[in-house]
Structures are given as C-alpha cells and as structure tokens.
Design a protein around this motif. Structure first.
Motif, PDB file in Angstrom:
ATOM      1  N   PRO A 461       0.834  -1.206   0.000  1.00 56.76           N
ATOM      2  CA  PRO A 461       0.000   0.000   0.000  1.00 56.76           C
ATOM      3  C   PRO A 461       0.876   1.266   0.000  1.00 56.76           C
ATOM      4  O   PRO A 461       1.490   1.605   1.007  1.00 56.76           O
ATOM      5  N   THR A 462       0.996   1.904  -1.128  1.00 57.77           N
ATOM      6  CA  THR A 462       1.735   3.163  -1.240  1.00 57.77           C
ATOM      7  C   THR A 462       0.806   4.224  -1.819  1.00 57.77           C
ATOM      8  O   THR A 462      -0.234   3.904  -2.422  1.00 57.77           O
ATOM      9  N   ILE A 463       1.204   5.485  -1.677  1.00 54.41           N
ATOM     10  CA  ILE A 463       0.358   6.532  -2.249  1.00 54.41           C
ATOM     11  C   ILE A 463       0.421   6.514  -3.772  1.00 54.41           C
ATOM     12  O   ILE A 463      -0.424   7.119  -4.433  1.00 54.41           O
ATOM     13  N   SER A 464       1.403   5.800  -4.346  1.00 53.20           N
ATOM     14  CA  SER A 464       1.467   5.701  -5.809  1.00 53.20           C
ATOM     15  C   SER A 464       0.300   4.922  -6.379  1.00 53.20           C
ATOM     16  O   SER A 464       0.052   4.931  -7.589  1.00 53.20           O
ATOM     17  N   GLU A 465      -0.477   4.259  -5.503  1.00 57.08           N
ATOM     18  CA  GLU A 465      -1.670   3.552  -5.978  1.00 57.08           C
ATOM     19  C   GLU A 465      -2.711   4.528  -6.537  1.00 57.08           C
ATOM     20  O   GLU A 465      -3.690   4.113  -7.160  1.00 57.08           O
ATOM     21  N   ILE A 466      -2.469   5.807  -6.349  1.00 57.91           N
ATOM     22  CA  ILE A 466      -3.345   6.813  -6.960  1.00 57.91           C
ATOM     23  C   ILE A 466      -3.409   6.627  -8.467  1.00 57.91           C
ATOM     24  O   ILE A 466      -4.427   6.929  -9.098  1.00 57.91           O
ATOM     25  N   TRP A 467      -2.324   6.084  -9.063  1.00 60.17           N
ATOM     26  CA  TRP A 467      -2.341   5.826 -10.507  1.00 60.17           C
ATOM     27  C   TRP A 467      -3.444   4.834 -10.872  1.00 60.17           C
ATOM     28  O   TRP A 467      -4.149   5.030 -11.878  1.00 60.17           O
ATOM     29  N   LEU A 468      -3.592   3.790 -10.092  1.00 59.77           N
ATOM     30  CA  LEU A 468      -4.632   2.809 -10.373  1.00 59.77           C
ATOM     31  C   LEU A 468      -6.010   3.429 -10.252  1.00 59.77           C
ATOM     32  O   LEU A 468      -6.899   3.201 -11.094  1.00 59.77           O
ATOM     33  N   ARG A 469      -6.219   4.251  -9.213  1.00 59.63           N
ATOM     34  CA  ARG A 469      -7.505   4.911  -9.039  1.00 59.63           C
ATOM     35  C   ARG A 469      -7.805   5.844 -10.216  1.00 59.63           C
ATOM     36  O   ARG A 469      -8.956   5.938 -10.679  1.00 59.63           O
ATOM     37  N   LEU A 470      -6.791   6.568 -10.722  1.00 57.21           N
ATOM     38  CA  LEU A 470      -7.008   7.461 -11.869  1.00 57.21           C
ATOM     39  C   LEU A 470      -7.397   6.658 -13.114  1.00 57.21           C
ATOM     40  O   LEU A 470      -8.333   7.037 -13.848  1.00 57.21           O
ATOM     41  N   LEU A 471      -6.703   5.543 -13.348  1.00 56.14           N
ATOM     42  CA  LEU A 471      -6.992   4.729 -14.531  1.00 56.14           C
ATOM     43  C   LEU A 471      -8.370   4.081 -14.428  1.00 56.14           C
ATOM     44  O   LEU A 471      -9.111   4.000 -15.417  1.00 56.14           O
ATOM     45  N   GLU A 472      -8.719   3.636 -13.238  1.00 56.20           N
ATOM     46  CA  GLU A 472     -10.057   3.043 -13.045  1.00 56.20           C
ATOM     47  C   GLU A 472     -11.137   4.106 -13.284  1.00 56.20           C
ATOM     48  O   GLU A 472     -12.170   3.832 -13.890  1.00 56.20           O
ATOM     49  N   ALA A 473     -10.914   5.324 -12.806  1.00 55.41           N
ATOM     50  CA  ALA A 473     -11.893   6.394 -13.004  1.00 55.41           C
ATOM     51  C   ALA A 473     -12.045   6.729 -14.483  1.00 55.41           C
ATOM     52  O   ALA A 473     -13.155   7.026 -14.942  1.00 55.41           O
ATOM     53  N   TYR A 474     -10.943   6.657 -15.213  1.00 51.00           N
ATOM     54  CA  TYR A 474     -11.024   6.960 -16.640  1.00 51.00           C
ATOM     55  C   TYR A 474     -11.771   5.855 -17.400  1.00 51.00           C
ATOM     56  O   TYR A 474     -12.620   6.138 -18.251  1.00 51.00           O
ATOM     57  N   ARG A 475     -11.465   4.617 -17.075  1.00 50.36           N
ATOM     58  CA  ARG A 475     -12.083   3.491 -17.788  1.00 50.36           C
ATOM     59  C   ARG A 475     -13.538   3.273 -17.367  1.00 50.36           C
ATOM     60  O   ARG A 475     -14.312   2.708 -18.112  1.00 50.36           O
ATOM     61  N   GLY A 476     -13.871   3.734 -16.135  1.00 50.51           N
ATOM     62  CA  GLY A 476     -15.245   3.603 -15.685  1.00 50.51           C
ATOM     63  C   GLY A 476     -15.615   2.215 -15.227  1.00 50.51           C
ATOM     64  O   GLY A 476     -14.830   1.301 -15.175  1.00 50.51           O
TER      65      GLY A 476
END
Length: 476
Positions: A461-476
């Motif tokens: 668990p790192t704050i770099s997981e923000i990348w996954l959240r951004l990609l998930e938000a884009y893909r929907g």
C-alpha cells in the motif's frame, strides 16, 4: 592604464550558475576548450539564494507536519521548531555563501574560470575585467552561451528602495525570523516563503493580487495550499494590491487598494522575475538590453549562428532542473556543430532539441501540502485545441495515503488526450506527492498509452496507488 589580454576558446559561457556549469561540463566532455565567466558566486542563484536554502528552510516544516499526522508520533512534535538549528542547517546547505567547492568542481572538468562582469563586445567576443584589473577579451571560435538567469522584479512603487524590501534573496538568507512579515505575491516563491517563515515564528500576512494561489497550476492546487496556509495561521488576503510602502523607525507600513494599513518588520515582494541581460552588452550585437532571448529548440538565439541563451534567460521554463536539461541539449548541439555535423537531431525528442520545454515541464511546490505538476493543465490543453478529458481522484481512496498520514488530504488529476489516449498533464496535491511526479513525467514524455499504463502495477500500500484509481476512473 588597464592591461588587456586576449585569449581564444572554442566556447565562452557567461554565467556560472547550475546552467552555465552544465553547458561548460558538456562542452568540455566533448573536447572543446571552454571559458566560464561569473561576477558573483560560482553556483549561482539556486545554490545560495533559491533552491538549496529555500528547501533547507522548508524541509523541517514539512517533516514536522507529516509527523504530526502519524498516530503515536504526533504528540512528540507539538512544540515549535528550533529556528536557530534550521537556519544553521540552511547556512550549511548554502555552503556558508562560499563557492570553494564549486570552483574545485570547475577545475576538475578543465574549464577556465574568469571572475568579473562578462559583457558581449560584438560577435563571438566577451570582455571581462577581473579583480586584478586586467581586461581580458575572450573570443569564441564556435559559441558564446549566455546563462545569466533572472533577478527579482520589484513593483513600481514610490521610494520603494528606501524601504529596503526583501526579494527571494533576502527571504532565503535572513539571519532571523522577523516578528511580522508581509509577503506580496501568489506564486511559488510567495507560498513557499510564507510556509517557511510562518512555521519559523513569523506572523505572516500574504497579499495576493489575483483570485488565488499558484495560478499556473490547476485551480484545486492553489485552493488546497491556501486552506493549509490559513490553518497554519497565515493571514491570506486575495484580490489585494499594495499601493504604497514606507518604513518608519524600522516598521514597514503597507497600504492596500482597499485602504487597509498593515504593519510588519519586513516585506517580501515575490512578484515575478526579469532577465538578467541589462548589463551584458546585448546592444553590441543589435539586441535590446534587458530583454528575454528567444531561442530555437537547440537553444541557439534566433537569427544567430553562434549565440546561445540557456536557462531562465530564454523564458521557456524558469526552473533549475529545466535549465540544466537545456544545458545538456545546448552542450550537445554546440559540440555537434563544432565537429561539423551537417544536420542536428532537432526532430521532436531528438538529441539536440529541448522538446520537453514545450509540454512536459515538471515542477514541485514544497508547501504543506506539496503541489506537483507536469505537462499541461486542463485550461492549457483546451486552449491549445486538444480534445481532452480531466480525470479527478481524491487521495482518500488510496489505502497508502491513510497509512502515510492520518486524515491525509489531497487530490490528483490527469489530462487524457482523447484522440490517442495518452496523457497531456498530471497534477498531484498532498503530502509527499513531490516523489510521485517523476512517474508522471515519464508517462507524459514517453506518451505512454492508457492501455499500457494499465499494466504498470503500483505497489500496495503506497500513495502511488493513486495511478490505479485514476486509470479506473477513466475506464469507468
């Protein structure tokens, strides 16, 4: 009578800050004889009055803020900072405002140093009168590189010189925290110095002419930083201009356009920069003294085959790391032309093109929270005619953020080009996000498609997981 000495080099560099040093390093590495001229300290603004001392002031502030948000640790760091210790470490990081180490480095690469004011004296010629009184004429076979940077811009206010205002130099080198400090401006220098001196014991009033802070970043960056400054005790006033400043018996009195009268011990104007080209002989080659020097992507001044302008002085990106990047490009271009290469690699992302200056410039603002961005903001991308979509995610959705700090507050945005599904820009705001920005820079510079980024798995668990959240938000 002043003695005159003439010496010929392949390259003459005017200005020995980080940019000039890197131009000299690259041209010497290519086997070119190189002279470098400096009227102040070797190492320039960054080493003594900007990057290094300012970050030395800010690091304890940010570390304490982070520690206070960690359960089990916060109660141990509730007291004030040891201002004397912070200032002593700042002095160390600024090398005590002595440049012996930088001089040794220049000697190590084999560049010849001339101390004194360097001035152009016609094509390919630079004159410098040293402390010994000797006037030297340095002639460049291949190139002269102007790396003189910028200086602070002060507003046109009556008798301002009598007030003895701070600029960024005084703000980063002050020997004590003023009891009361007025900071005028809303950009990086203003918010960083407001952050530092408020934490070091000053009562700071921040006067901002515009609607908010950090106007070159996404609006939410300035909003989050403004909230934090206000919580820290800064008196933040937006939509406010200073109409007059006086100093009476040591007290500074600033009057605003709304008629408010604010008293302080010092006033810092962080209201912009101007090119340090007013006294370097531009008139001898048909250029306007005091002007910015526009360049092509190889950093060669327009309409010249020998003059280069590298770093802040060309107004492309006023950041030390970007200036050093330009210096590497310029050094390679000078060396290639000197060796007779018929065609330079000036295509996008070529070896002799400062392409990143156009749309991939990274920056970190070392406030609490930190603000970091690379590439284009949403407004910039839309103004440039790109068909884009902004994707926003709060850091509260990332487990690593909660572990990093209790009540972690932050936000991320990526700007996706809808035509090729690559990133035009990324912005992070939150504690520790400065260490995330290089991953975003790689994604923007590399034009990495969203489909490929999906397979770059962030560690948990790192704050770099923000990348996954951004990609998930884009893909929907």
């Amino acid at each position: 009578m002043t003695e005159t000495e003439s010496i010929v080099y392949d390259v003459v560099v005017v200005g020995a800050g980080p940019v000039g040093e890197n131009v000299a390093d690259r041209t010497r590495a290519a086997g070119l004889s190189t002279a470098i001229v400096e009227s102040e300290l070797i190492g320039g603004e960054c080493s003594y009055w900007a990057c290094m001392p300012s970050k030395a002031l800010l690091r304890p502030v940010i570390a304490r803020a982070d520690a206070r948000r960690v359960p089990g640790l916060g109660h141990l760091v509730q007291g004030p900072l040891d201002t004397a210790a912070v200032l002593a470490h700042r002095d160390y990081e600024a090398s005590g405002w002595k440049d012996d180490g930088q001089v040794r480095w220049l000697d190590g690469i084999g560049a010849d140093l001339y101390r004194g004011q360097g001035r152009l004296d016609g094509p390919r010629r630079v004159t410098v009168t040293g402390p010994d009184g000797v006037r030297r004429v340095l002639t460049a076979r291949h190139a002269v590189a102007v790396c003189t940077g910028t200086r602070a811009l002060l507003p046109d206010l009556p008798a301002l010189a009598d007030v003895r205002p701070w600029t960024s130099r005084e703000a980063t080198s002050a020997k004590a925290a003023p009891g009361r400090l007025i900071v005028v401006g809303g950009g990086v220098v203003a918010v960083e110095m407001a952050t530092a001196w408020q934490a070091l014991g000053s009562r700071v009033t921040l006067l901002v002419r515009g609607k908010g802070l950090l106007p070159r970043m996404e609006p939410f960056a300035g909003e989050l930083v403004a909230d934090a400054l206000t919580e820290a005790g800064v008196d933040l006033r937006t939509g406010t201009s200073v109409t007059s400043v006086t100093r009476d018996n040591g007290t500074v009195v600033a009057v605003t356009d709304s008629g408010d009268r604010i008293e302080a011990d010092e006033i810092l104007f962080a209201t912009g920069r101007v090119p340090h080209t007013d006294d370097i002989g531009l008139d001898t080659i048909g250029l306007e003294p005091g002007s910015w020097l526009p360049v092509d992507d190889s950093l060669r001044v327009q309409n010249s085959d020998w003059l280069y302008a590298v770093g802040d002085v060309n107004h492309r990106a006023l950041l030390t790391h970007q200036g050093k990047y330009q210096a590497r490009i310029a050094g390679a271009a000078i060396a290639a032309r000197a060796s007779g290469v018929p065609l330079l690699e000036t295509d996008p992302w070529g070896a002799h093109a400062a392409t990143a200056d156009h749309d991939a410039v990274p920056q970190v603002v070392f406030t609490d929270p930190e603000a970091a961005a690379v590439g284009l903001s949403l407004a910039e991308a839309e103004a440039a005619g790109h068909r884009v979509r902004a994707v926003d995610v709060e850091f509260s959705s990332v487990a690593g953020a909660g572990l990093y700090a209790d009540g972690y507050r932050g936000r991320a945005r990526m700007i996706v080009d809808l035509d090729d599904e690559t990133l035009r820009g990324v912005t992070f705001v939150g504690p520790g996000v400065g260490e995330l920005i290089h991953s975003a820079t790689i994604a923007v510079v590399g034009q990495v498609p969203i489909d490929r980024l999906w397979h770059a798995v962030p560690s948990y668990p790192t704050i770099s997981e923000i990348w996954l959240r951004l990609l998930e938000a884009y893909r929907g």
